[in-house]
Motif scaffolding. Structure first.
Motif, PDB file in Angstrom:
ATOM      1  N   GLY A  82      11.251 -43.881 -16.705  1.00 21.14           N
ATOM      2  CA  GLY A  82      10.020 -43.098 -16.600  1.00 21.14           C
ATOM      3  C   GLY A  82      10.151 -42.044 -15.519  1.00 21.14           C
ATOM      4  N   SER A  83       9.041 -41.383 -15.214  1.00 24.96           N
ATOM      5  CA  SER A  83       9.104 -40.322 -14.208  1.00 24.96           C
ATOM      6  C   SER A  83       9.059 -40.876 -12.785  1.00 24.96           C
ATOM      7  N   SER A  84       8.397 -42.014 -12.586  1.00 20.10           N
ATOM      8  CA  SER A  84       8.376 -42.642 -11.261  1.00 20.10           C
ATOM      9  C   SER A  84       8.277 -44.158 -11.407  1.00 20.10           C
ATOM     10  N   VAL A  85       8.728 -44.850 -10.375  1.00 17.13           N
ATOM     11  CA  VAL A  85       8.745 -46.315 -10.374  1.00 17.13           C
ATOM     12  C   VAL A  85       8.177 -46.800  -9.041  1.00 17.13           C
ATOM     13  N   ASP A  86       7.244 -47.744  -9.102  1.00 19.53           N
ATOM     14  CA  ASP A  86       6.717 -48.377  -7.895  1.00 19.53           C
ATOM     15  C   ASP A  86       7.666 -49.496  -7.490  1.00 19.53           C
ATOM     16  N   VAL A  87       8.066 -49.495  -6.213  1.00 20.63           N
ATOM     17  CA  VAL A  87       8.988 -50.515  -5.713  1.00 20.63           C
ATOM     18  C   VAL A  87       8.309 -51.269  -4.579  1.00 20.63           C
ATOM     19  N   SER A  88       8.362 -52.577  -4.649  1.00 20.46           N
ATOM     20  CA  SER A  88       7.840 -53.444  -3.591  1.00 20.46           C
ATOM     21  C   SER A  88       8.994 -54.319  -3.098  1.00 20.46           C
ATOM     22  N   ILE A  89       9.259 -54.269  -1.788  1.00 23.31           N
ATOM     23  CA  ILE A  89      10.314 -55.090  -1.185  1.00 23.31           C
ATOM     24  C   ILE A  89       9.656 -55.955  -0.118  1.00 23.31           C
ATOM     25  N   SER A  90       9.881 -57.267  -0.182  1.00 28.72           N
ATOM     26  CA  SER A  90       9.240 -58.181   0.768  1.00 28.72           C
ATOM     27  C   SER A  90      10.218 -59.210   1.297  1.00 28.72           C
ATOM     28  N   GLY A 117      16.355 -63.478   6.152  1.00 25.72           N
ATOM     29  CA  GLY A 117      15.327 -64.132   5.361  1.00 25.72           C
ATOM     30  C   GLY A 117      15.574 -63.982   3.881  1.00 25.72           C
ATOM     31  N   TYR A 118      14.614 -64.461   3.096  1.00 23.49           N
ATOM     32  CA  TYR A 118      14.656 -64.402   1.629  1.00 23.49           C
ATOM     33  C   TYR A 118      13.860 -63.172   1.210  1.00 23.49           C
ATOM     34  N   TRP A 119      14.512 -62.195   0.618  1.00 23.27           N
ATOM     35  CA  TRP A 119      13.899 -60.927   0.226  1.00 23.27           C
ATOM     36  C   TRP A 119      13.693 -60.893  -1.281  1.00 23.27           C
ATOM     37  N   THR A 120      12.564 -60.325  -1.703  1.00 27.23           N
ATOM     38  CA  THR A 120      12.308 -60.069  -3.113  1.00 27.23           C
ATOM     39  C   THR A 120      12.105 -58.578  -3.303  1.00 27.23           C
ATOM     40  N   SER A 129       6.242 -52.337 -17.540  1.00 27.80           N
ATOM     41  CA  SER A 129       7.372 -53.262 -17.461  1.00 27.80           C
ATOM     42  C   SER A 129       7.690 -53.565 -15.999  1.00 27.80           C
ATOM     43  N   VAL A 130       8.032 -54.822 -15.723  1.00 25.06           N
ATOM     44  CA  VAL A 130       8.332 -55.253 -14.364  1.00 25.06           C
ATOM     45  C   VAL A 130       9.728 -55.873 -14.328  1.00 25.06           C
ATOM     46  N   TYR A 131      10.528 -55.429 -13.375  1.00 24.35           N
ATOM     47  CA  TYR A 131      11.857 -55.981 -13.139  1.00 24.35           C
ATOM     48  C   TYR A 131      11.871 -56.494 -11.702  1.00 24.35           C
ATOM     49  N   TYR A 132      12.550 -57.608 -11.471  1.00 26.51           N
ATOM     50  CA  TYR A 132      12.593 -58.120 -10.115  1.00 26.51           C
ATOM     51  C   TYR A 132      13.954 -58.719  -9.801  1.00 26.51           C
ATOM     52  N   GLY A 133      14.215 -58.850  -8.511  1.00 22.69           N
ATOM     53  CA  GLY A 133      15.428 -59.467  -8.039  1.00 22.69           C
ATOM     54  C   GLY A 133      15.193 -60.061  -6.665  1.00 22.69           C
ATOM     55  N   TYR A 134      16.204 -60.694  -6.115  1.00 24.77           N
ATOM     56  CA  TYR A 134      16.102 -61.270  -4.777  1.00 24.77           C
ATOM     57  C   TYR A 134      17.460 -61.204  -4.100  1.00 24.77           C
ATOM     58  N   PHE A 135      17.428 -61.327  -2.776  1.00 26.91           N
ATOM     59  CA  PHE A 135      18.646 -61.421  -1.995  1.00 26.91           C
ATOM     60  C   PHE A 135      18.315 -62.127  -0.691  1.00 26.91           C
ATOM     61  N   VAL A 136      19.337 -62.714  -0.092  1.00 22.14           N
ATOM     62  CA  VAL A 136      19.159 -63.489   1.136  1.00 22.14           C
ATOM     63  C   VAL A 136      19.982 -62.834   2.234  1.00 22.14           C
ATOM     64  N   LEU A 137      19.366 -62.533   3.348  1.00 16.10           N
ATOM     65  CA  LEU A 137      20.077 -61.948   4.496  1.00 16.10           C
ATOM     66  C   LEU A 137      20.114 -62.963   5.620  1.00 16.10           C
TER      67      LEU A 137
END
Length: 137
Positions: A82-90, A117-120, A129-137
């Motif tokens: 799409g033209s823009s995507v909302d990104v949330s990182i926590s 910590g545990y990041w999403t 449509s929603v896509y998600y992932g995670y990572f651990v630092l």
């Protein structure tokens, strides 16, 4: 025993404990993240395989994201999102969060603190449509 001796013994034991905890945290991160050849943490790759139980049709939308330890940034490559995507990182461990809007095609660099910590990460496209992932630092 003197207080000086007890103090030095306590410092040595504390240092050894912290070293072991650091090694365990590093091993946890390496075992719970997918690492690429450059040592970066792969967060999400939509071009590989669909989730079990979902249709096996290929999506035209492509989202690749990885975390780079050297720069404390999340690098995102998008195609046909799409033209823009909302990104949330926590960081669910500390409560720290970021909300950004990025273009739906091309590359974006998202600086974060790099706090342990545990990041999403969640990508919400204009079509819902929603896509998600995670990572651990």
């Amino acid at each position: 025993m003197s207080q000086k001796y007890l103090f030095h013994t306590a410092i040595i034991l504390l240092s050894a404990g912290l070293s072991i905890a650091t090694l365990e945290a590093y091993a946890f991160c390496k075992n719970n993240n997918t690492i690429n050849k450059d040592g970066d943490v792969i967060i999400i790759r939509t071009d590989e395989y669909p989730l079990p139980g979902t249709p096996r049709s290929v999506s035209l939308t492509r989202i690749d994201a990885y975390y780079d330890y050297d720069t404390s940034c999340v690098y995102v490559d998008l195609s046909k999102a799409g033209s823009s995507v909302d990104v949330s990182i926590s960081n669910t461990t500390t409560g720290e969060s970021y909300a950004l809007v990025i273009p739906g095609s091309g590359s974006s660099v998202l600086p974060i603190s790099g706090t342990s910590g545990y990041w999403t990460i969640t990508f919400t496209l204009e079509n819902g449509s929603v896509y998600y992932g995670y990572f651990v630092l």
